[in-house]
Motif scaffolding. Sequence first.
Motif, PDB file in Angstrom:
ATOM      1  N   MET A   1       0.823  -1.166   0.000  1.00 36.56           N
ATOM      2  CA  MET A   1       0.000   0.000   0.000  1.00 36.56           C
ATOM      3  C   MET A   1       0.883   1.251   0.000  1.00 36.56           C
ATOM      4  N   ALA A   2       0.451   2.247  -0.743  1.00 37.36           N
ATOM      5  CA  ALA A   2       1.185   3.503  -0.814  1.00 37.36           C
ATOM      6  C   ALA A   2       0.969   4.313   0.454  1.00 37.36           C
ATOM      7  N   LYS A   3       2.014   4.928   0.921  1.00 33.49           N
ATOM      8  CA  LYS A   3       1.920   5.835   2.071  1.00 33.49           C
ATOM      9  C   LYS A   3       2.055   7.248   1.515  1.00 33.49           C
ATOM     10  N   ILE A   4       1.013   8.032   1.694  1.00 35.36           N
ATOM     11  CA  ILE A   4       1.009   9.395   1.194  1.00 35.36           C
ATOM     12  C   ILE A   4       1.651  10.296   2.245  1.00 35.36           C
ATOM     13  N   THR A   5       2.597  11.135   1.803  1.00 35.70           N
ATOM     14  CA  THR A   5       3.292  12.053   2.706  1.00 35.70           C
ATOM     15  C   THR A   5       3.115  13.485   2.211  1.00 35.70           C
ATOM     16  N   LYS A   6       3.414  14.436   3.081  1.00 32.85           N
ATOM     17  CA  LYS A   6       3.249  15.846   2.715  1.00 32.85           C
ATOM     18  C   LYS A   6       4.255  16.286   1.664  1.00 32.85           C
ATOM     19  N   ASP A   7       5.307  15.511   1.446  1.00 29.13           N
ATOM     20  CA  ASP A   7       6.318  15.860   0.446  1.00 29.13           C
ATOM     21  C   ASP A   7       5.943  15.401  -0.959  1.00 29.13           C
ATOM     22  N   MET A   8       4.887  14.620  -1.077  1.00 24.43           N
ATOM     23  CA  MET A   8       4.482  14.109  -2.393  1.00 24.43           C
ATOM     24  C   MET A   8       3.798  15.210  -3.199  1.00 24.43           C
ATOM     25  N   ILE A   9       3.971  15.130  -4.503  1.00 29.64           N
ATOM     26  CA  ILE A   9       3.367  16.095  -5.424  1.00 29.64           C
ATOM     27  C   ILE A   9       1.899  15.717  -5.630  1.00 29.64           C
ATOM     28  N   ILE A  10       1.031  16.720  -5.606  1.00 29.15           N
ATOM     29  CA  ILE A  10      -0.406  16.492  -5.737  1.00 29.15           C
ATOM     30  C   ILE A  10      -0.725  15.682  -6.991  1.00 29.15           C
ATOM     31  N   ALA A  11      -0.165  16.080  -8.130  1.00 27.69           N
ATOM     32  CA  ALA A  11      -0.462  15.392  -9.391  1.00 27.69           C
ATOM     33  C   ALA A  11      -0.024  13.926  -9.351  1.00 27.69           C
ATOM     34  N   ASP A  12       1.047  13.623  -8.632  1.00 25.96           N
ATOM     35  CA  ASP A  12       1.504  12.233  -8.532  1.00 25.96           C
ATOM     36  C   ASP A  12       0.477  11.381  -7.787  1.00 25.96           C
ATOM     37  N   VAL A  13      -0.105  11.941  -6.737  1.00 29.05           N
ATOM     38  CA  VAL A  13      -1.125  11.209  -5.985  1.00 29.05           C
ATOM     39  C   VAL A  13      -2.365  11.017  -6.860  1.00 29.05           C
ATOM     40  N   LEU A  14      -2.732  12.042  -7.612  1.00 32.78           N
ATOM     41  CA  LEU A  14      -3.883  11.922  -8.516  1.00 32.78           C
ATOM     42  C   LEU A  14      -3.628  10.863  -9.590  1.00 32.78           C
ATOM     43  N   ARG A  15      -2.382  10.759 -10.067  1.00 33.24           N
ATOM     44  CA  ARG A  15      -2.046   9.727 -11.056  1.00 33.24           C
ATOM     45  C   ARG A  15      -2.128   8.330 -10.448  1.00 33.24           C
ATOM     46  N   MET A  16      -1.830   8.224  -9.155  1.00 31.29           N
ATOM     47  CA  MET A  16      -1.932   6.931  -8.480  1.00 31.29           C
ATOM     48  C   MET A  16      -3.384   6.461  -8.467  1.00 31.29           C
ATOM     49  N   ASP A  17      -4.293   7.411  -8.245  1.00 31.09           N
ATOM     50  CA  ASP A  17      -5.726   7.072  -8.221  1.00 31.09           C
ATOM     51  C   ASP A  17      -6.529   8.366  -8.335  1.00 31.09           C
ATOM     52  N   ARG A  18      -7.220   8.515  -9.459  1.00 29.93           N
ATOM     53  CA  ARG A  18      -8.010   9.733  -9.716  1.00 29.93           C
ATOM     54  C   ARG A  18      -9.138   9.898  -8.681  1.00 29.93           C
ATOM     55  N   ALA A  19      -9.523   8.826  -8.036  1.00 32.14           N
ATOM     56  CA  ALA A  19     -10.602   8.895  -7.045  1.00 32.14           C
ATOM     57  C   ALA A  19     -10.190   9.676  -5.802  1.00 32.14           C
ATOM     58  N   THR A  20      -8.914  10.086  -5.720  1.00 32.19           N
ATOM     59  CA  THR A  20      -8.489  10.910  -4.597  1.00 32.19           C
ATOM     60  C   THR A  20      -8.893  12.370  -4.789  1.00 32.19           C
ATOM     61  N   ALA A  21      -9.297  12.757  -5.987  1.00 31.94           N
ATOM     62  CA  ALA A  21      -9.668  14.151  -6.258  1.00 31.94           C
ATOM     63  C   ALA A  21     -10.726  14.681  -5.287  1.00 31.94           C
ATOM     64  N   PRO A  22     -11.809  13.949  -5.040  1.00 33.45           N
ATOM     65  CA  PRO A  22     -12.799  14.472  -4.083  1.00 33.45           C
ATOM     66  C   PRO A  22     -12.247  14.668  -2.673  1.00 33.45           C
ATOM     67  N   ILE A  23     -11.251  13.877  -2.303  1.00 39.95           N
ATOM     68  CA  ILE A  23     -10.647  14.028  -0.976  1.00 39.95           C
ATOM     69  C   ILE A  23      -9.907  15.366  -0.912  1.00 39.95           C
ATOM     70  N   PHE A  24      -9.110  15.650  -1.944  1.00 39.55           N
ATOM     71  CA  PHE A  24      -8.416  16.933  -1.997  1.00 39.55           C
ATOM     72  C   PHE A  24      -9.428  18.083  -1.965  1.00 39.55           C
ATOM     73  N   MET A  25     -10.477  17.957  -2.752  1.00 42.94           N
ATOM     74  CA  MET A  25     -11.471  19.025  -2.847  1.00 42.94           C
ATOM     75  C   MET A  25     -12.223  19.217  -1.530  1.00 42.94           C
ATOM     76  N   ARG A  26     -12.532  18.139  -0.859  1.00 41.91           N
ATOM     77  CA  ARG A  26     -13.219  18.214   0.427  1.00 41.91           C
ATOM     78  C   ARG A  26     -12.393  18.990   1.456  1.00 41.91           C
ATOM     79  N   HIS A  27     -11.081  18.933   1.301  1.00 36.55           N
ATOM     80  CA  HIS A  27     -10.185  19.622   2.227  1.00 36.55           C
ATOM     81  C   HIS A  27      -9.837  21.034   1.759  1.00 36.55           C
TER      82      HIS A  27
END
Length: 69
Positions: A1-27
């Motif tokens: 499982m991927a561990k997301i850290t504050k040093d990761m680039i937003i677009a890289d996390v979105l490329r890992m799984d586009r379904a993370t977009a609503p999580i970013f938007m909710r925040h």
Amino acid sequence: MAKITKDMIIADVLRMDRATAPIFMRHGLHCLGCPASSMESIGDAAMVHGLDVDALLKDLNDYFENKGE
């Protein structure tokens, strides 16, 4: 499982799984399509927008943790 850290680039996390977009938007990160998201870290974006980076990371990591269930 991927561990997301504050040093990761937003677009890289979105490329890992586009379904993370609503999580970013909710925040409060609504600028997922802006050029900065392709080079800005989650931590930097949270700081600029005055967001709770720890809460965002928890939700992202919870999503990836529970994704396989």
